[in-house]
Scaffold this active site. Structure first.
Site: not given
Ligand code: NCD
Length: 824
Positions: A598-599, A626, A647, A675
């Site tokens: 999703r993100t 590496k 991320r 997040h």
């Molecule tokens: C979450 C995350 O990665 O923090 N999902 C997201 O980014 N929409 C939740 C999760 O991983 O459970």
């Protein structure tokens, strides 16, 4: 009763009683004179000294206590007891009569304590019809000394408004000597209003002929823009000046004006050209109301209000007062009552008081408002529904105001009363009107009851910065976004170098907060290909422009409103056009060191929808494998992009990246810490789904320890008045450092079970996945992995309006069946 009777004797009352009672009292050592009761026929001559009838008739009794016996076999129609006859006599001779033992005891107690027992004119057991109305909204509240720190006007106005049934007011930005036209005057108003309000309020900014360019500084602090034509000395009378306000003012905030005659025609034309709604305040002329009626008929988004005084007073009453309508005008207003969207109070009563050569008080006219309208209901000219629509429903809708929780008033609609000639002048003093406000509830508390105000000053909230609540279909501002207005002049520096190519400030590296707004304002310009001035203007005022976005802690309430306004605008634009050219020529790199659907796709889609491009780097196929350090990776990506979305599983990754990156870093999740962008989306969703965040009960369920979206969202909740439930097994409880941020600032309770009772009072059920990847051992994960499963059985007790949210990805914590249980 005996102790009470003794008490009466002790405080000096002479006691009389009929046969049995008198014996009983005397047997207990209390002096009491025997009185003979009425005989059956009432004809027998009684010696007056011993006759109850005579004592009652001669008015020698101050208090008569007579408790009716409970003879259920008696047929009142055919039998009249002596008790009844004596009570009847007491009533006929106006002798205070008590017929209930509890009341008698309490009364005697009160008499012995010398409590003030003055009889009020409130009829506590009346036969009047009581109706409950929602808390009323005065959309135009006049506060003469609005900018004066020492003035008590604002407090007085809010207090009187509350006692008259109003629980929310919109303060006119035009005071007696000064108006709210810039940051200085608005700050002065905030100071003069701080902690003084008895009810919720918001303020507006007033347009002048030359303040259009400065409005951006105050837009987030006010509820609307007011374009006054009849007050300011620097009168705004040129169409060009008004047009620039239309260009500058964000479409999500209303424009209000008191324009009349030809000015009104110009404003309506401008509103039509800009395809935006406009509200006309204080309509008094018949030609104006006819023009508004016609404009509505032709589909213009125009709404209007009429001051209640103008509906009931005219120049026939005050010939010299040009603020009032003529009789003909007034007749036209009544004929067009259906097209009048709101009733207001405004400044009209104040000016009428002035014309009547009375000392005008800031609260003049407030108490008259509802009774005048209810008198019109009694006369069949209006209905109660007309009043609710114009003093509640339409104001909330037109001005995007928040729906107040548990705020209402009880009114005896048909109770008539004579308007007193009190210290506050009223044009209706001595006249008989209908409708008495008995009780006002504000936020679940009784703040006014039968003439007594118990509210605390400072209990009302300043909603000015709240901004509107986006409502998807009510406003279509995309058309205004496509109007090409005058662009802000760019500095040479900006023409040479795109703001997106400038490096993020390496010293102050990272956090944009509201306090940096002015500083960053100097660096802002409108990117060249922005589709219209309104969205461009909004973006140019974001304090987070070109800043790293690491934590939700960087954002205050105003920032959130601005962010949501922009998101709303972009969404409408994308819906219409598919792709906006806001970011044409720009490129971001995304790098996800943890899986994401999703993100990552939301960032890519957003970039492409705004006309930009994305380079997405797959961590597993990158040089990280590496042995490349995070710092090197970031610096490399920054060479090719205007911003980086990252991320990473480690908590400090986002900060490390921000400290080395010359371009903005957007944190797409750093370990189990935060997040932020997911939390913004979640908050936006709640506003969209439920209309407001304030007043909600939000229940977080599942892995609150590692769930970073929870940590971010819960911190954003600090900007709202919400009640939070945290439901998790103890091993997965919210981390102490997040709780520390909440403590003392927001109400929250922790539970280990999701009981029916919790579900039943929840408005938002926010569920999370148990984050397997962050557990130290698999056994530990296995123990808690199915701790909570939300299915239709759990939701049986939920409110119909409750929403279930999940940031995704979902495992077993929300059953699929829940997806299909929506009530349409
Ligand atoms: C979450 C995350 O990665 O923090 N999902 C997201 O980014 N929409 C939740 C999760 O991983 O459970």
């Amino acid at each position: 009763m005996l102790p009470s009777i003794r008490r009466l004797h002790e405080i000096g009352y002479r006691l009389f009683a009929t046969a049995g009672t008198s014996d009983f009292i005397q047997e207990h050592g209390i002096p009491c004179q025997y009185l003979e009761t009425l005989n059956e026929s009432g004809a027998k001559e009684q010696k007056s000294e011993y006759s109850l009838t005579q004592h009652l008739a001669n008015n020698t009794i101050d208090l008569y206590i007579n408790l009716p016996s409970n003879n259920r076999f008696r047929r009142p129609a055919s039998y009249m007891s002596t008790g009844y006859q004596t009570r009847r006599l007491a009533v006929d001779y106006s002798i205070p009569l008590v017929t209930n033992v509890k009341c008698a005891k309490l009364l005697i107690e009160a008499m012995s304590k010398k409590i003030n027992l003055e009889v009020s004119d409130v009829d506590f057991q009346s036969s009047h019809r009581t109706v409950v109305l929602p808390g009323l909204v005065n959309i135009a509240s006049f506060v003469p000394g609005i900018t004066k720190a020492k003035s008590s006007d604002f407090e007085e106005v809010t207090r009187a408004s509350l006692a008259s049934g109003f629980t929310m007011i919109r303060v006119l930005p035009v005071g007696l000597d000064e108006s709210l036209t810039d940051a200085r005057t608005i700050t002065a108003a905030h100071i003069s209003m701080k902690n003084k309000s008895h009810l919720d309020f918001n303020i507006s900014v007033a347009a002048t002929s030359d303040n259009a360019q400065q409005l951006g500084q105050v837009v987030s602090e006010v509820g609307s823009l007011f374009i006054p034509f009849n007050h300011l000395s620097g009168n705004i009378n040129k169409v060009a000046a008004v047009a620039s306000h239309f260009n500058i003012w964000p479409p999500v905030k209303p424009i209000v004006t008191d324009a009349k005659t030809t000015d009104l025609a110009s404003i309506l034309l401008l509103a039509s050209l800009h395809s935006r709604p406009v509200h006309i305040h204080n309509v008094i002329h018949r030609h104006d109301i006819a023009l508004i009626a016609l404009s509505k008929e032709k589909g213009l988004q125009v709404t209007c209000d009429v001051s209640v005084y103008a509906l009931f007073l005219s120049r026939a009453d005050y010939p010299d007062d040009s603020h009032l309508p003529t009789l003909k005008d007034q007749k036209a207003l009544w004929e067009h009552i259906d097209i009048i969207d709101c009733f207001s109070i405004g400044s009209l009563p104040y000016y009428v008081a002035h014309s009547a050569k009375q000392n005008p008080s800031p609260i003049v006219g407030i108490a008259d408002t509802l009774p005048l309208l209810l008198t019109a209901v009694a006369d069949g000219r209006l209905t109660l529904d007309d009043i609710i629509q114009r003093l509640h429903d339409n104001p909330i809708r037109i001005f995007d105001l928040h729906e107040q929780q548990e705020s209402s008033l009880e009114v005896e609609v048909d109770r008539r009363f004579r308007v007193p000639s009190g210290p506050v002048w009223s044009a209706f003093a001595g006249k008989t009107l209908s409708g008495v406000v008995r009780r006002v509830m504000f936020n679940g508390q009784t703040v006014y009851l039968d003439g007594v105000i118990t509210s605390q000053r400072g209990q009302g909230k300043d909603m000015s910065g709240m901004g509107p609540i986006p409502r998807p279909s009510t406003r279509d501002s995309a058309s205004s976004a496509s109007i090409v207005g005058p662009r802000r002049r760019m500095t040479v520096e900006h023409q040479l170098q795109s703001p997106f190519l400038r490096s993020a400030d390496p010293v102050n590296s990272t956090y944009a907060t509201a306090s940096t707004m002015q500083h960053s304002g100097a660096l802002m310009s409108i990117p060249p290909l922005i589709p219209g001035p309104s969205l461009a203007e909004m973006i140019s005022h974001t304090p987070f422009y070109r800043k790293h976005i690491i934590s939700v802690k960087q954002f205050d309430r105003n920032d959130l409103h601005l962010l949501f306004s922009i998101a709303q605008e972009m969404r409408i634009g994308v819906k219409r056009q598919g792709v906006l050219n806001l970011l044409q020529g720009r490129l971001i790199c995304t790098m996800f060191f943890e899986p994401s659907t999703r993100t990552s796709s939301s960032f890519e889609a957003a970039m492409q929808r705004l006309g930009g491009k994305v380079v997405s780097v797959t961590a597993s196929a990158s040089s990280v494998t590496k042995g490349e350090s995070l710092g090197d990776t970031i610096r490399t990506l920054a060479c090719y992009s205007d911003a980086i979305v990252m991320r990473h599983p480690s908590a400090d990754s986002a900060m490390i990246a921000a400290s080395v990156s010359p371009v903005p870093i957007i944190n797409g999740g750093n370990g189990s810490i935060e997040h932020p962008t997911q939390a913004f989306l979640d908050l936006f969703t709640i506003r969209e789904e439920l209309g407001t965040v304030n007043g909600l009960t939000i229940t977080f369920v599942g892995d609150l320890k590692y769930g970073r979206t929870v940590h971010s969202l819960i911190r954003l909740m600090l900007h709202y008045h919400v009640n939070i439930n945290l439901v998790s097994p103890s091993q997965l409880a919210l981390p102490d450092e997040v709780k520390a941020d909440l403590r003392g600032r927001i109400e929250f309770q922790e539970y280990s079970e999701l009981s029916n009772e919790i579900v039943a009072r929840t408005d938002v059920l926010y569920c999370t996945r148990v984050q397997q990847e962050r557990f130290e051992s698999n056994e530990e994960y296995e123990r808690v992995k199915s701790c909570f499963v939300i299915d239709n059985r759990v939701l049986r007790v939920a409110k119909k309006s409750m929403i279930v949210m999940h940031p995704l990805p979902r495992n077993q914590e929300v059953s699929d069946e829940v997806d299909f249980d929506q009530v349409y």
